[in-house]
Design an enzyme around this catalytic site. Structure first.
Site, PDB file in Angstrom:
ATOM      1  N   ARG A 290       1.371   3.151  -0.899  1.00 20.42           N
ATOM      2  CA  ARG A 290       0.129   2.423  -0.674  1.00 20.42           C
ATOM      3  C   ARG A 290      -0.948   3.455  -0.352  1.00 20.42           C
ATOM      4  O   ARG A 290      -0.657   4.459   0.299  1.00 20.42           O
ATOM      5  CB  ARG A 290       0.258   1.456   0.520  1.00 20.42           C
ATOM      6  CG  ARG A 290       1.151   0.254   0.284  1.00 20.42           C
ATOM      7  CD  ARG A 290       0.500  -0.755  -0.657  1.00 20.42           C
ATOM      8  NE  ARG A 290       1.308  -1.952  -0.842  1.00 20.42           N
ATOM      9  CZ  ARG A 290       2.151  -2.142  -1.856  1.00 20.42           C
ATOM     10  NH1 ARG A 290       2.320  -1.218  -2.777  1.00 20.42           N
ATOM     11  NH2 ARG A 290       2.830  -3.271  -1.957  1.00 20.42           N
TER      12      ARG A 290
ATOM     13  N   ASP B  30      -0.913   6.934  -7.688  1.00 20.31           N
ATOM     14  CA  ASP B  30      -0.823   5.617  -8.321  1.00 20.31           C
ATOM     15  C   ASP B  30      -1.452   4.542  -7.441  1.00 20.31           C
ATOM     16  O   ASP B  30      -1.603   3.404  -7.870  1.00 20.31           O
ATOM     17  CB  ASP B  30       0.656   5.283  -8.565  1.00 20.31           C
ATOM     18  CG  ASP B  30       0.855   4.000  -9.374  1.00 20.31           C
ATOM     19  OD1 ASP B  30       0.102   3.806 -10.361  1.00 20.31           O
ATOM     20  OD2 ASP B  30       1.748   3.190  -9.027  1.00 20.31           O
TER      21      ASP B  30
ATOM     22  N   GLU C 183      -8.200  -0.314  -3.699  1.00 21.27           N
ATOM     23  CA  GLU C 183      -8.040  -0.408  -5.152  1.00 21.27           C
ATOM     24  C   GLU C 183      -8.272  -1.852  -5.604  1.00 21.27           C
ATOM     25  O   GLU C 183      -8.060  -2.771  -4.828  1.00 21.27           O
ATOM     26  CB  GLU C 183      -6.628   0.071  -5.554  1.00 21.27           C
ATOM     27  CG  GLU C 183      -5.502  -0.722  -4.902  1.00 21.27           C
ATOM     28  CD  GLU C 183      -4.119  -0.160  -5.216  1.00 21.27           C
ATOM     29  OE1 GLU C 183      -3.889   1.051  -5.044  1.00 21.27           O
ATOM     30  OE2 GLU C 183      -3.278  -0.987  -5.621  1.00 21.27           O
TER      31      GLU C 183
ATOM     32  N   LEU D  75      12.669   8.061   3.132  1.00 23.72           N
ATOM     33  CA  LEU D  75      13.845   8.120   2.257  1.00 23.72           C
ATOM     34  C   LEU D  75      14.523   6.749   2.215  1.00 23.72           C
ATOM     35  O   LEU D  75      15.708   6.611   2.490  1.00 23.72           O
ATOM     36  CB  LEU D  75      14.816   9.211   2.721  1.00 23.72           C
ATOM     37  CG  LEU D  75      15.701   9.801   1.627  1.00 23.72           C
ATOM     38  CD1 LEU D  75      14.883  10.595   0.604  1.00 23.72           C
ATOM     39  CD2 LEU D  75      16.783  10.703   2.220  1.00 23.72           C
ATOM     40  N   GLY D  76      13.725   5.735   1.845  1.00 21.87           N
ATOM     41  CA  GLY D  76      14.285   4.398   1.602  1.00 21.87           C
ATOM     42  C   GLY D  76      14.837   4.355   0.189  1.00 21.87           C
ATOM     43  O   GLY D  76      15.143   5.397  -0.405  1.00 21.87           O
TER      44      GLY D  76
ATOM     45  N   HIS E 185      -2.193   1.888 -10.228  1.00 16.46           N
ATOM     46  CA  HIS E 185      -1.112   1.166  -9.535  1.00 16.46           C
ATOM     47  C   HIS E 185      -0.182   0.484 -10.546  1.00 16.46           C
ATOM     48  O   HIS E 185      -0.110  -0.749 -10.597  1.00 16.46           O
ATOM     49  CB  HIS E 185      -1.677   0.135  -8.542  1.00 16.46           C
ATOM     50  CG  HIS E 185      -0.641  -0.340  -7.547  1.00 16.46           C
ATOM     51  ND1 HIS E 185      -0.953  -0.807  -6.306  1.00 16.46           N
ATOM     52  CD2 HIS E 185       0.712  -0.428  -7.626  1.00 16.46           C
ATOM     53  CE1 HIS E 185       0.150  -1.164  -5.657  1.00 16.46           C
ATOM     54  NE2 HIS E 185       1.186  -0.935  -6.461  1.00 16.46           N
TER      55      HIS E 185
HETATM   56  C1  8YV Z   1       3.021  -4.888  -7.023  1.00 20.51           C
HETATM   57  C2  8YV Z   1       3.961  -3.116  -5.688  1.00 20.51           C
HETATM   58  O1  8YV Z   1       3.869  -5.853  -6.584  1.00 20.51           O
HETATM   59  O2  8YV Z   1       6.144  -3.957  -5.483  1.00 20.51           O
HETATM   60  C3  8YV Z   1       5.170  -3.498  -4.925  1.00 20.51           C
HETATM   61  O3  8YV Z   1       5.152  -3.301  -3.697  1.00 20.51           O
HETATM   62  O4  8YV Z   1       3.113  -2.466  -5.196  1.00 20.51           O
HETATM   63  C4  8YV Z   1       3.770  -3.575  -7.080  1.00 20.51           C
HETATM   64  O5  8YV Z   1       4.919  -3.644  -7.804  1.00 20.51           O
HETATM   65  C5  8YV Z   1       2.457  -5.278  -8.320  1.00 20.51           C
HETATM   66  O6  8YV Z   1       1.372  -4.431  -8.522  1.00 20.51           O
HETATM   67  C6  8YV Z   1       1.991  -6.715  -8.341  1.00 20.51           C
HETATM   68  O7  8YV Z   1       1.015  -6.944  -7.369  1.00 20.51           O
END
Ligand code: 8YV
Length: 315
Positions: free
Chosen positions: A234, A258, A263, A154-155, A281
């Protein structure tokens, strides 16, 4: 003596993003560590700040090629690709781009929940194929509003997802390091307990070693046959093998994903799953938000190069 204080690192940068950075500061570009290694010593020594984008690991060996590096400015809120410990021991500051992407990531999480529950991907194909025109109706699907959701983490982003789902009249449960001031929402001290209490499990954790497979095989099993897993964090935060098996065997109802391990080379078993909505993503992937992330990254770089306070430091 070369005077290029900025190094732009990562093939993920678009031409527009590179142009904007180069217009603000004299810069040299490298797609990878190896490209930095072949720059002249003079050029490497002139680098004071590094603009980073992408998910390839960035550690001490690369930092050591740049003796005057003082800042790594990440494009993204998640900085698990950067070894922050290596940076800190070398006196290098790291920044990220928090907050500006919360809305988009939360929107996509809710969008995938609705798409999965209401079978929107098949619905679209149904109309296009002409099936509907011939009088065949899409099978009834599943109501999302009013059901129970569990947020893992819950960030800032998890909170924005929960706020949206509260407007869908959902009963909000969550797991976080500590209980929050959120009257009416139910705290669980572990993920298995959370999973066993909810219909939807939304993962909004930070990446990195500490959260690897945080949503375990046991948690996935605890979710049960009506459970839907949504991941916008992630791929590493969930046991992906256990997730694929659960989706293949229908021991959970479905998923909206996502992010994936390894990936963009997604495990091909995902391709055959019609109970999962898959996205490339793209949580932060709107024109508006990517621009805001680029601007915040640049603002951190400019602050460092002009000796003023960093806007969003992480170490
Ligand atoms: C990536 C993301 O930054 O902000 C994050 O942690 O996973 C995305 O917004 C974007 O895919 C560019 O690499």
């Amino acid at each position: 003596m070369t005077d290029t204080p900025l190094l732009i690192l990562g093939a993920a940068f678009s031409d527009e993003e590179r142009d904007r950075l180069e217009a603000a500061h004299s810069a040299v570009y490298a797609a990878s560590h190896d490209d930095i290694a072949v720059l002249s010593e003079d050029s490497r020594a002139s680098v004071k700040a590094l603009a980073f984008k992408g998910h390839n690991p960035l550690g001490g060996a690369t930092m050591d090629l740049l003796p005057n590096l003082g800042l790594i400015a990440n494009y993204g809120v998640g900085y698990d690709a950067i070894n922050v410990e290596d940076a800190s021991v070398r006196g290098i500051k790291v920044t990220n781009t928090p907050d500006v992407l919360n809305d988009d990531v939360a929107d996509l999480a809710v969008g995938m929940m609705i798409a999965q529950s209401r079978n929107m991907v098949e619905g679209d194909a149904w109309v296009r194929s002409g099936k509907w025109a011939t009088g065949e109706n899409l099978p009834l699907n599943r109501k999302m509003s009013g059901s129970t959701v569990g947020i893992v983490g819950l960030g800032r982003i998890g909170r924005d997802i929960a706020d949206r789902l509260a407007a869908f009249k959902m009963d909000i449960h969550y797991h976080a390091r500590s209980e929050k001031e959120t009257p009416g929402w139910t705290f669980h001290s572990d993920v298995v307990s959370l999973a066993s209490a909810v219909d939807y499990l939304v993962i909004a954790l930070v990446g990195g070693k500490a959260t690897e497979k945080y949503v375990s095989r046991e948690a996935i099993a605890a979710l049960g046959p009506r459970g839907v897993i949504v991941n916008i964090s992630r791929g590493s935060t969930i046991d992906e093998e256990a997730l694929i098996e659960a989706l293949e065997n229908n021991t959970i109802a479905g998923a909206g994903l996502d992010v994936f391990n390894d990936e963009p080379k997604v495990d091909e078993r995902f391709y055959a799953l019609d109970n999962a909505v898959l996205q490339p993503h793209q949580g932060s992937g709107t024109v508006e938000t990517r621009r805001a992330m680029a601007e915040l990254q640049l603002a951190n770089i400019t602050a460092h190069l002009s000796g003023t306070d960093l806007l969003t430091p992480v170490n």
